[in-house]
Write a protein that holds these residues in place. Structure first.
Motif, short mmCIF file in Angstrom:
data_model
loop_
_atom_site.label_atom_id
_atom_site.label_comp_id
_atom_site.label_asym_id
_atom_site.label_seq_id
_atom_site.Cartn_x
_atom_site.Cartn_y
_atom_site.Cartn_z
N SER A 317 0.83 -1.21 0.00
CA SER A 317 0.00 0.00 0.00
C SER A 317 0.86 1.26 0.00
O SER A 317 0.55 2.24 -0.68
N VAL A 318 1.96 1.25 0.76
CA VAL A 318 2.85 2.41 0.82
C VAL A 318 3.53 2.66 -0.52
O VAL A 318 3.51 3.78 -1.05
N LEU A 419 -8.13 5.08 3.97
CA LEU A 419 -8.78 3.89 4.55
C LEU A 419 -7.92 2.65 4.38
O LEU A 419 -7.85 1.80 5.28
N LEU A 420 -7.29 2.52 3.23
CA LEU A 420 -6.43 1.36 2.98
C LEU A 420 -5.28 1.32 3.97
O LEU A 420 -5.00 0.27 4.58
N ARG A 421 -4.61 2.46 4.13
CA ARG A 421 -3.49 2.51 5.08
C ARG A 421 -3.97 2.24 6.50
O ARG A 421 -3.25 1.65 7.32
N ARG A 456 9.29 -10.10 6.17
CA ARG A 456 10.19 -9.39 5.25
C ARG A 456 10.26 -10.07 3.89
O ARG A 456 10.64 -9.43 2.91
N ILE A 457 9.90 -11.34 3.84
CA ILE A 457 9.77 -11.96 2.51
C ILE A 457 8.66 -11.25 1.75
O ILE A 457 8.78 -10.96 0.55
N GLY A 458 7.56 -10.96 2.45
CA GLY A 458 6.49 -10.19 1.84
C GLY A 458 6.96 -8.80 1.44
O GLY A 458 6.62 -8.29 0.38
N GLY A 459 7.79 -8.19 2.31
CA GLY A 459 8.34 -6.88 1.99
C GLY A 459 9.29 -6.91 0.82
O GLY A 459 9.41 -5.93 0.07
N MET A 460 10.00 -8.04 0.62
CA MET A 460 10.92 -8.16 -0.51
C MET A 460 10.17 -8.31 -1.83
O MET A 460 10.61 -7.82 -2.88
N ILE A 461 9.02 -8.98 -1.79
CA ILE A 461 8.25 -9.21 -3.02
C ILE A 461 7.42 -7.98 -3.39
O ILE A 461 7.26 -7.65 -4.57
N ALA A 462 6.90 -7.28 -2.39
CA ALA A 462 5.99 -6.15 -2.62
C ALA A 462 6.54 -5.09 -3.58
O ALA A 462 5.81 -4.63 -4.47
N PRO A 463 7.83 -4.69 -3.49
CA PRO A 463 8.31 -3.66 -4.41
C PRO A 463 8.24 -4.05 -5.88
O PRO A 463 7.98 -3.20 -6.74
#
Length: 508
Positions: A317-318, A419-421, A456-463
């Motif tokens: 979202s960010v 709202l999403l954030r 952080r695996i999720g954080g690595m894929i998100a970008p």
């Protein structure tokens, strides 16, 4: 004659009574001699009163110490938020300076989360083995040092390496949540822990304000240098926080735990329970195999996926909002002339697309969404509990991710982003709280460490979805986030334990 007879009769009556008393006395003596005498019971020795850390924490209650703890440890979220949100603000600047493509910009965020993932498990193991305080303090020093070095990066390669090192430090500081949770009484956790998101919001807003004021005049390097000032202040304030009494007991340091609890009780104007602090020493601390033991296996597996989704969707979202604003990819019905120009990576390499003041304002308003609905978050936790709260928030997040695709006004997009954030941040709060409550003290830190590593695996894929796929299709980029939320909401129902009102366990 009559008098003599009367006197004689009295004499006989007295003799008869005396004879009867003698016979009764002999009978009683015979019976006493023949009856075995039971030995007298030894006097009972009163066992000394004792109490546990949980009982001590509840007896001390909430007071001045917890306010200090809330402010100082909450400020750690300011530092963490500034280091993570810095990526969204600095991305357009480094794209311009080093002429980066989308995948290279996305790799910056991925390297930060890679460092977070690797050091998340390590810091959890060290915190269970050697103490929460030492790990958090070293994390502050590490993150501040390498963040400062980042501002002197001579090239893109050095930048991503140093940001990876910053991720390692931030992973260690996240153990401060465990330290904070172990001092807070059970009935206050559902109120205080969600309020900590105020500090995350302050960190997010502070880095955006630095981007608005410092970047246009002094550049992104000075923005990073200014951003480490809160870390330096916090290093001094953190000296006021003691080591976790729960950890001290688990490590066999009963005297240290007693000293900590007495100091907190004196600060709060409270008293400890009568007796001695007594709990068994935990010999198996920081054992990762405990996380997949029969009693915790299902909980751990579902939590690892829940953390993956929480991070995947939060940073999605960010970064999505940042990318949509930077490249004007929104379907806006009232766009001004500047925002009518769409920048597509396939058509032309747009290396320099800096944020304007309206973009920064939109990011600021969306950051406010992380705290605006805190009362709703607290209400969900206290009324419905942890598990239902996570399921409700995940379903709402899936809905808002898909609504971002619709054509609307700039005001409508700002509301949707707000709202999403809000819901993704609230979900992250609940996941944090549930994890700290469900794991026992012996593996609480390493359990948190494994969970943050999966996140952080999720954080690595998100970008790569939010920043690379977004240029090709907004719908394709936002759909994976919605689907992940929907699947995770179903998995939450399978968690075996509801932790609302439940005491923190010492052993598995």
């Amino acid at each position: 004659m009559a008098l003599k007879r009367s006197s004689s009769m009295k004499t006989q009556l007295v003799n008869a009574i005396q004879l009867q008393e003698v016979e009764l006395g002999e009978t009683s003596t015979d019976q006493t001699d023949n009856t075995p005498v039971e030995p007298a019971e030894p006097p009972k020795v009163k066992e000394p009163k004792c109490y546990t850390v949980e009982e001590a924490v509840e007896s001390i209650g909430f007071g001045r110490f917890h306010i200090m703890l809330f402010v100082i440890m909450g400020s750690a979220n300011i530092v963490e938020a500034m280091e993570i949100m810095l990526l969204a603000v600095v991305s357009p600047e480094i794209r311009c300076e080093w002429r980066l493509e989308d995948w290279q910009v996305a790799l910056v965020s991925t390297m930060v989360f890679l460092g977070f993932m690797i050091c998340g498990v390590l810091s959890g193991y060290l915190a269970d083995k050697y103490g929460r305080w030492k790990v958090v303090f070293c994390g502050f020093l590490w993150a501040s040092y390498f963040s400062l070095l980042t501002s002197f990066s001579p090239s893109y390669g050095w930048f991503i390496f140093l940001r990876c090192m910053v991720g390692c430090g931030v992973a260690a500081t996240s153990q401060g949540f465990v330290l904070k949770t172990e001092f807070i009484p059970a009935k206050y956790r559902a109120f205080l822990l969600p309020l900590a998101s105020i500090f995350w919001m302050l960190g997010s807003m502070l880095i955006i304000i630095l981007g608005m004021t410092v970047v246009p005049t002094m550049g992104w390097r000075w923005m990073i240098r200014f951003s480490i000032i809160p870390s330096i202040i916090l290093i001094g304030l953190f000296m006021l926080i003691p080591e976790s009494a729960r950890y001290q007991v688990s490590a066999g340091n009963i005297q240290g735990a007693m000293s900590t609890l007495r100091w907190i009780a004196n600060m709060n104007g409270a008293t400890l329970p009568e007796g001695e602090l007594r709990e068994p020493v935990v010999t198996e601390r920081g054992n990762a195999l405990t996380l997949i033991s029969p009693g915790l296996r299902r909980t751990s597996l579902l939590l690892w996926y829940s953390w993956f989704v929480a991070s995947f969707c939060y940073y999605g979202s960010v970064l999505s909002s940042s990318e949509l604003l930077e490249k004007n990819l929104l379907c806006v019905t009232d766009a001004d002339q500047e925002h009518q120009i769409k920048h597509n990576q396939e058509e032309v390499l747009c290396f320099c697309i800096p944020f304007n003041s309206a973009d920064y304002q939109t990011l600021l308003i969306s950051s406010l969404g992380e705290v605006a609905l805190i009362p709703l978050n607290i209400g969900l936790l206290n009324i419905f509990g942890r598990k239902p709260s996570m399921a409700i928030l995940l379903m709402l997040a899936a809905l808002f991710f898909m609504l971002v695709n619709i054509c609307t006004t700039m005001f409508g997009f700002t509301v949707l982003l707000f709202l999403l954030r809000s819901v993704v941040a609230m979900n992250f709060n609940v996941v944090y709280i549930y994890t700290a409550e469900v794991y026992p003290t012996s593996v609480r830190s390493i359990g948190m460490g494994f969970c943050t590593s999966f996140s952080r695996i999720g954080g690595m894929i998100a970008p790569f979805i939010a920043q690379v796929l977004m240029s090709r299709s907004v719908v394709l980029a936002l759909t994976p986030f919605a689907v992940a939320c929907f699947i995770c909401a179903g998995g939450i129902a399978l968690l075996p334990i509801e932790t609302r009102g439940r005491a923190l366990l010492q052993n598995a």
